[in-house]
Motif scaffolding. Structure first.
Motif, PDB file in Angstrom:
ATOM      1  N   ILE A 112       0.963  -1.103  -0.212  1.00  0.00           N
ATOM      2  CA  ILE A 112      -0.187   0.076   0.040  1.00  0.00           C
ATOM      3  C   ILE A 112       0.623   1.309  -0.106  1.00  0.00           C
ATOM      4  O   ILE A 112       1.242   2.233  -0.507  1.00  0.00           O
ATOM      5  CB  ILE A 112      -0.915   0.323   1.610  1.00  0.00           C
ATOM      6  CG1 ILE A 112      -2.307  -0.654   1.015  1.00  0.00           C
ATOM      7  CG2 ILE A 112      -1.037   1.164   1.411  1.00  0.00           C
ATOM      8  CD1 ILE A 112      -3.129  -0.974   1.835  1.00  0.00           C
ATOM      9  N   VAL A 113       1.900   1.069   0.842  1.00  0.00           N
ATOM     10  CA  VAL A 113       2.917   2.516   0.631  1.00  0.00           C
ATOM     11  C   VAL A 113       3.407   2.558  -0.721  1.00  0.00           C
ATOM     12  O   VAL A 113       3.805   3.935  -0.570  1.00  0.00           O
ATOM     13  CB  VAL A 113       3.902   2.221   1.854  1.00  0.00           C
ATOM     14  CG1 VAL A 113       4.789   3.343   2.362  1.00  0.00           C
ATOM     15  CG2 VAL A 113       3.452   2.230   3.530  1.00  0.00           C
ATOM     16  N   GLY A 142      -6.757   0.168  -1.568  1.00  0.00           N
ATOM     17  CA  GLY A 142      -5.829   0.032   0.339  1.00  0.00           C
ATOM     18  C   GLY A 142      -4.972   1.547  -0.505  1.00  0.00           C
ATOM     19  O   GLY A 142      -5.196   2.402   1.111  1.00  0.00           O
ATOM     20  N   ASP A 180       0.469  10.954  18.537  1.00  0.00           N
ATOM     21  CA  ASP A 180       1.058   9.029  19.273  1.00  0.00           C
ATOM     22  C   ASP A 180       1.294   8.392  17.912  1.00  0.00           C
ATOM     23  O   ASP A 180       0.239   8.204  16.925  1.00  0.00           O
ATOM     24  CB  ASP A 180       0.010   8.913  20.022  1.00  0.00           C
ATOM     25  CG  ASP A 180       1.079   7.803  21.371  1.00  0.00           C
ATOM     26  OD1 ASP A 180       1.672   7.137  20.392  1.00  0.00           O
ATOM     27  OD2 ASP A 180       1.150   8.444  22.331  1.00  0.00           O
ATOM     28  N   ARG A 181       1.553   7.520  17.782  1.00  0.00           N
ATOM     29  CA  ARG A 181       1.449   6.247  16.948  1.00  0.00           C
ATOM     30  C   ARG A 181       0.867   5.313  16.858  1.00  0.00           C
ATOM     31  O   ARG A 181       1.009   4.630  15.697  1.00  0.00           O
ATOM     32  CB  ARG A 181       3.311   5.864  17.234  1.00  0.00           C
ATOM     33  CG  ARG A 181       4.907   6.512  16.419  1.00  0.00           C
ATOM     34  CD  ARG A 181       5.540   5.941  16.297  1.00  0.00           C
ATOM     35  NE  ARG A 181       5.799   5.497  15.097  1.00  0.00           N
ATOM     36  CZ  ARG A 181       6.836   5.026  14.369  1.00  0.00           C
ATOM     37  NH1 ARG A 181       7.386   5.802  14.931  1.00  0.00           N
ATOM     38  NH2 ARG A 181       6.440   4.713  13.110  1.00  0.00           N
ATOM     39  N   ALA A 182      -0.179   5.632  17.767  1.00  0.00           N
ATOM     40  CA  ALA A 182      -0.583   4.208  17.477  1.00  0.00           C
ATOM     41  C   ALA A 182      -2.712   4.372  16.307  1.00  0.00           C
ATOM     42  O   ALA A 182      -2.215   6.040  16.253  1.00  0.00           O
ATOM     43  CB  ALA A 182      -1.791   4.588  18.899  1.00  0.00           C
ATOM     44  N   VAL A 183      -2.652   3.886  15.712  1.00  0.00           N
ATOM     45  CA  VAL A 183      -3.201   4.607  14.600  1.00  0.00           C
ATOM     46  C   VAL A 183      -4.786   4.331  15.141  1.00  0.00           C
ATOM     47  O   VAL A 183      -5.646   3.894  15.221  1.00  0.00           O
ATOM     48  CB  VAL A 183      -3.743   3.572  13.520  1.00  0.00           C
ATOM     49  CG1 VAL A 183      -4.278   3.783  12.293  1.00  0.00           C
ATOM     50  CG2 VAL A 183      -1.917   3.246  13.242  1.00  0.00           C
ATOM     51  N   ARG A 197      -8.613   4.512  13.986  1.00  0.00           N
ATOM     52  CA  ARG A 197      -9.824   3.416  12.630  1.00  0.00           C
ATOM     53  C   ARG A 197     -11.340   3.758  13.628  1.00  0.00           C
ATOM     54  O   ARG A 197     -11.557   4.036  14.386  1.00  0.00           O
ATOM     55  CB  ARG A 197      -8.783   1.853  12.779  1.00  0.00           C
ATOM     56  CG  ARG A 197      -7.321   1.509  13.545  1.00  0.00           C
ATOM     57  CD  ARG A 197      -7.449   0.747  11.868  1.00  0.00           C
ATOM     58  NE  ARG A 197      -5.987   0.331  11.483  1.00  0.00           N
ATOM     59  CZ  ARG A 197      -5.208   0.193  10.835  1.00  0.00           C
ATOM     60  NH1 ARG A 197      -5.412   0.176   9.837  1.00  0.00           N
ATOM     61  NH2 ARG A 197      -3.363   0.564  10.826  1.00  0.00           N
ATOM     62  N   TYR A 207     -13.459   4.064  16.488  1.00  0.00           N
ATOM     63  CA  TYR A 207     -12.634   4.601  17.336  1.00  0.00           C
ATOM     64  C   TYR A 207     -13.967   5.354  18.450  1.00  0.00           C
ATOM     65  O   TYR A 207     -13.957   6.421  17.703  1.00  0.00           O
ATOM     66  CB  TYR A 207     -12.130   4.186  17.603  1.00  0.00           C
ATOM     67  CG  TYR A 207     -10.674   3.198  17.323  1.00  0.00           C
ATOM     68  CD1 TYR A 207     -11.180   1.997  16.800  1.00  0.00           C
ATOM     69  CD2 TYR A 207      -9.424   3.329  16.864  1.00  0.00           C
ATOM     70  CE1 TYR A 207     -10.839   1.051  16.745  1.00  0.00           C
ATOM     71  CE2 TYR A 207      -8.084   2.209  16.472  1.00  0.00           C
ATOM     72  CZ  TYR A 207      -9.613   1.532  16.973  1.00  0.00           C
ATOM     73  OH  TYR A 207      -8.537  -0.243  16.320  1.00  0.00           O
ATOM     74  N   PRO A 267      -2.875   5.450   8.908  1.00  0.00           N
ATOM     75  CA  PRO A 267      -1.033   6.162   8.541  1.00  0.00           C
ATOM     76  C   PRO A 267      -1.510   6.943   7.890  1.00  0.00           C
ATOM     77  O   PRO A 267      -1.947   6.249   6.293  1.00  0.00           O
ATOM     78  CB  PRO A 267      -0.443   4.739   8.629  1.00  0.00           C
ATOM     79  CG  PRO A 267      -1.607   3.983   8.868  1.00  0.00           C
ATOM     80  CD  PRO A 267      -2.425   3.813   8.600  1.00  0.00           C
ATOM     81  N   PRO A 299       0.753   7.559   4.453  1.00  0.00           N
ATOM     82  CA  PRO A 299       2.252   7.852   3.654  1.00  0.00           C
ATOM     83  C   PRO A 299       3.480   8.708   3.445  1.00  0.00           C
ATOM     84  O   PRO A 299       4.693   9.022   3.595  1.00  0.00           O
ATOM     85  CB  PRO A 299       1.974   6.762   3.069  1.00  0.00           C
ATOM     86  CG  PRO A 299       0.930   6.072   3.005  1.00  0.00           C
ATOM     87  CD  PRO A 299      -0.070   7.080   4.136  1.00  0.00           C
ATOM     88  N   ILE A 348      -8.114   3.671  22.017  1.00  0.00           N
ATOM     89  CA  ILE A 348      -7.649   2.988  21.642  1.00  0.00           C
ATOM     90  C   ILE A 348      -7.291   1.331  22.069  1.00  0.00           C
ATOM     91  O   ILE A 348      -6.428   1.505  22.934  1.00  0.00           O
ATOM     92  CB  ILE A 348      -6.393   3.167  20.369  1.00  0.00           C
ATOM     93  CG1 ILE A 348      -6.630   4.538  19.574  1.00  0.00           C
ATOM     94  CG2 ILE A 348      -5.579   2.314  19.889  1.00  0.00           C
ATOM     95  CD1 ILE A 348      -5.340   5.065  18.575  1.00  0.00           C
ATOM     96  N   ARG A 349      -8.000   0.736  21.915  1.00  0.00           N
ATOM     97  CA  ARG A 349      -7.716  -0.428  22.567  1.00  0.00           C
ATOM     98  C   ARG A 349      -7.897   0.193  24.587  1.00  0.00           C
ATOM     99  O   ARG A 349      -6.709  -0.551  24.617  1.00  0.00           O
ATOM    100  CB  ARG A 349      -6.792  -1.402  22.492  1.00  0.00           C
ATOM    101  CG  ARG A 349      -6.303  -1.644  20.876  1.00  0.00           C
ATOM    102  CD  ARG A 349      -5.327  -3.090  20.855  1.00  0.00           C
ATOM    103  NE  ARG A 349      -4.544  -2.200  20.144  1.00  0.00           N
ATOM    104  CZ  ARG A 349      -4.273  -1.370  19.317  1.00  0.00           C
ATOM    105  NH1 ARG A 349      -4.772  -1.189  18.529  1.00  0.00           N
ATOM    106  NH2 ARG A 349      -3.044  -0.481  18.611  1.00  0.00           N
ATOM    107  N   TYR A 400      -5.892   8.083  23.566  1.00  0.00           N
ATOM    108  CA  TYR A 400      -4.696   8.936  22.996  1.00  0.00           C
ATOM    109  C   TYR A 400      -4.983  10.423  22.551  1.00  0.00           C
ATOM    110  O   TYR A 400      -5.800  10.533  22.151  1.00  0.00           O
ATOM    111  CB  TYR A 400      -4.243   7.717  21.763  1.00  0.00           C
ATOM    112  CG  TYR A 400      -3.580   6.874  22.282  1.00  0.00           C
ATOM    113  CD1 TYR A 400      -1.774   6.287  22.430  1.00  0.00           C
ATOM    114  CD2 TYR A 400      -3.643   5.240  21.955  1.00  0.00           C
ATOM    115  CE1 TYR A 400      -1.858   5.311  22.616  1.00  0.00           C
ATOM    116  CE2 TYR A 400      -3.599   4.411  23.291  1.00  0.00           C
ATOM    117  CZ  TYR A 400      -2.775   4.391  22.901  1.00  0.00           C
ATOM    118  OH  TYR A 400      -1.561   2.817  23.403  1.00  0.00           O
TER     119      TYR A 400
END
Lengths: 128, 356
Positions: free
Chosen positions: B32-33, B225, B291-294, B296, B299, B316, B318, B341-342, B346
């Motif tokens: 995808i990137v 994607g 933060d680095r958490a994504v 989606r 959420y 994310p 790219p 997130i989970r 964040y």
């Protein structure tokens, strides 16, 4: 190429046992399916992992994937470099892309894991 | 699942497939990137044949499209394209579409793949003006070229300087590699590009011709994607995620595509009242994770200990190397939000879109 000296989980984690210490990562097959890994969330040192339960998450561009502990034990070391360079899991899943070292509480759990040949057969069946 | 006329071509390119709107579509060919960056830096080739085409023509066509669309179709001249919404009586978005004006009383609506049957039924239901309405989706293939080299690729296959002359949101019918094609200067990536409409039976020949040229320009085929990350960076909403029948155009941040001064259209009363009173139930905003958490889709969004909405798209980026998304939140929410997130919160900040 599936390394002969490792053991494998059906959820595609590998384990490298050395005495009672186990290094854990995900397989080359898993990283190639997930692709474009951008984030790895791992437990802290001291956390107790239980066999077959979730211990972390991998995020690709597309989705999040849970990680499952292949064996039980206490986390004694985390690969901190994955925080800044999670792409190491794509580039080097069996070496630089390792996740954790844990001190196993029951090394007999290793006997229930797949060896390299069984894992190869398992992913071929999954892919078919 | 339905398949496009290019399914076998994608298979031969070792695409990974995904289900999208009832279609089996290429998710990615390489990564995808890589595909995303190819579109930003050179050129990408897309199969978008899952999109639907509905022709509206004959006496009454002008009247019908003007009644269905929130945008002012009467402003279009021949060969122009317009982005517009179809709304229901409650102002909720039935679909977001492109409308092409071929001539007076002669239009094509290009609709989202998952909405083809719904939209076709919707258009027919409101056809009091007795226009001729036909669903030509199965006979039509759509191939897109997107990226800074898209013009250079198309130039190789078109007469004269056509590739450089068609302006943004215009289209023309010509031959591309000898194939009769409606060439549209439109896209869903934020880059210069074209969407090429051909007969389904010509799809493979057109793809093969363009594929080689795209490769020579340093580009590659691109799956859904990367299409998703490209459109997100460009601030373009996706129907079914960022908007639906329970969202009005104003709540989706698409008010500029609603022309309340154009005369009557379906949903106008509600939208006019909503605009005058300013009583939006929610608003769509762009956010960037700190933060680095994504974050989606789905959420929860929090502010000051309360849940104030949900993420509608998140990924994310790219190009930006951070995590971005759209969220549908309570209209009076401030700039600083948190995303769950989970089970953990964040921090994120609300930012202007497009992101790039």
């Amino acid at each position: 190429m599936i390394p002969q000296d490792l053991k494998y989980n059906e959820s595609h984690e590998w384990v490298k046992p050395e005495d009672d210490i186990a290094t854990i990562g995900i397989t080359d097959y898993a990283q190639s399916e997930i692709q474009d890994i951008v984030y790895v969330e791992l437990p802290e040192v001291g956390t107790h992992l239980t066999h077959k339960t979730e211990f972390g998450v991998i995020e690709s561009v597309k989705a999040a994937f849970d990680l499952y502990a292949p064996v039980s034990g206490e986390v004694i070391e985390v690969n901190e470099s994955l925080l800044d360079t999670p792409e190491q899991v794509n580039e080097s899943p069996y070496d630089d892309g390792w996740f954790l070292k844990i001190k196993m509480t029951d090394s007999s759990e290793l006997d229930a894991l797949l060896d390299a040949d069984s894992y190869q057969a398992y992913i071929e069946a999954e892919h078919a | 699942m339905k398949r496009t006329p290019l399914y076998e071509v994608h298979k031969s390119l070792y695409a990974k497939f995904t289900e999208f709107g009832g279609w089996e579509m290429p998710l990615q060919y390489t990564s995808i990137v890589k595909e995303h960056l190819a579109v930003r830096e050179t050129v990408g080739l897309f199969d978008l044949s899952h999109m639907g085409e509905i022709d509206v023509e004959g006496q009454g066509a002008n009247e019908l499209v003007q009644k269905l669309c929130t945008n002012d179709v009467s402003r279009l001249t021949d060969g122009q394209v317009q982005y517009t919404l179809l709304c229901n009586e409650a102002g909720g978005i039935v679909d977001d579409i492109l409308i092409y004006r071929h001539a007076d009383n002669d239009y094509t609506l290009v609709v989202n793949a998952a909405n083809i049957e719904k939209d076709f039924a919707w258009v027919k239901t409101h056809n009091d003006a007795d226009a001729e309405v036909s669903d030509t989706s199965d006979d039509t293939a759509l191939i897109a070229l997107q990226g800074p080299r898209a013009m250079d690729v198309l130039y190789r296959f078109t007469p004269e300087n056509l590739a450089y002359e068609i302006k943004f949101f215009q289209f023309g019918v010509s031959r591309v590699a000898g194939i009769s094609t409606a060439i549209s200067r439109t896209g869903y990536t934020g880059e210069i590009g074209f969407e090429l409409y051909v007969e389904a039976s010509d799809a493979e020949n057109l793809w093969e011709a363009l594929y080689l040229a795209v490769k020579e320009e340093g580009g590659q085929p691109v799956g859904l994607g990367a299409r998703d990350t490209l459109r997100l960076e460009a601030g373009l909403r996706l129907y079914g995620m960022d908007m639906d029948e329970n969202t009005t155009p104003l709540e989706a941040g698409l008010g500029r595509f609603v022309k309340l001064d154009k005369g009557d259209f379906i949903g106008k009363d509600v939208l006019l009242a909503q605009k005058e009173k300013g009583d939006l139930k929610k608003k769509l905003v762009g956010f960037q994770m700190l933060d680095r958490a994504v974050a989606r889709c789905g959420y929860d969004v929090h502010q000051d200990g309360n849940v104030v909405g949900k993420v509608t798209s998140g990924a994310p980026s790219p190009s930006l190397n951070c995590n971005i998304g759209f969220a549908s939140i309570s209209p009076n929410t401030g700039k600083s939000i948190e995303i769950e997130i989970r089970g953990k919160l964040y921090p994120a900040k609300i930012v202007k879109v497009p992101f790039i």
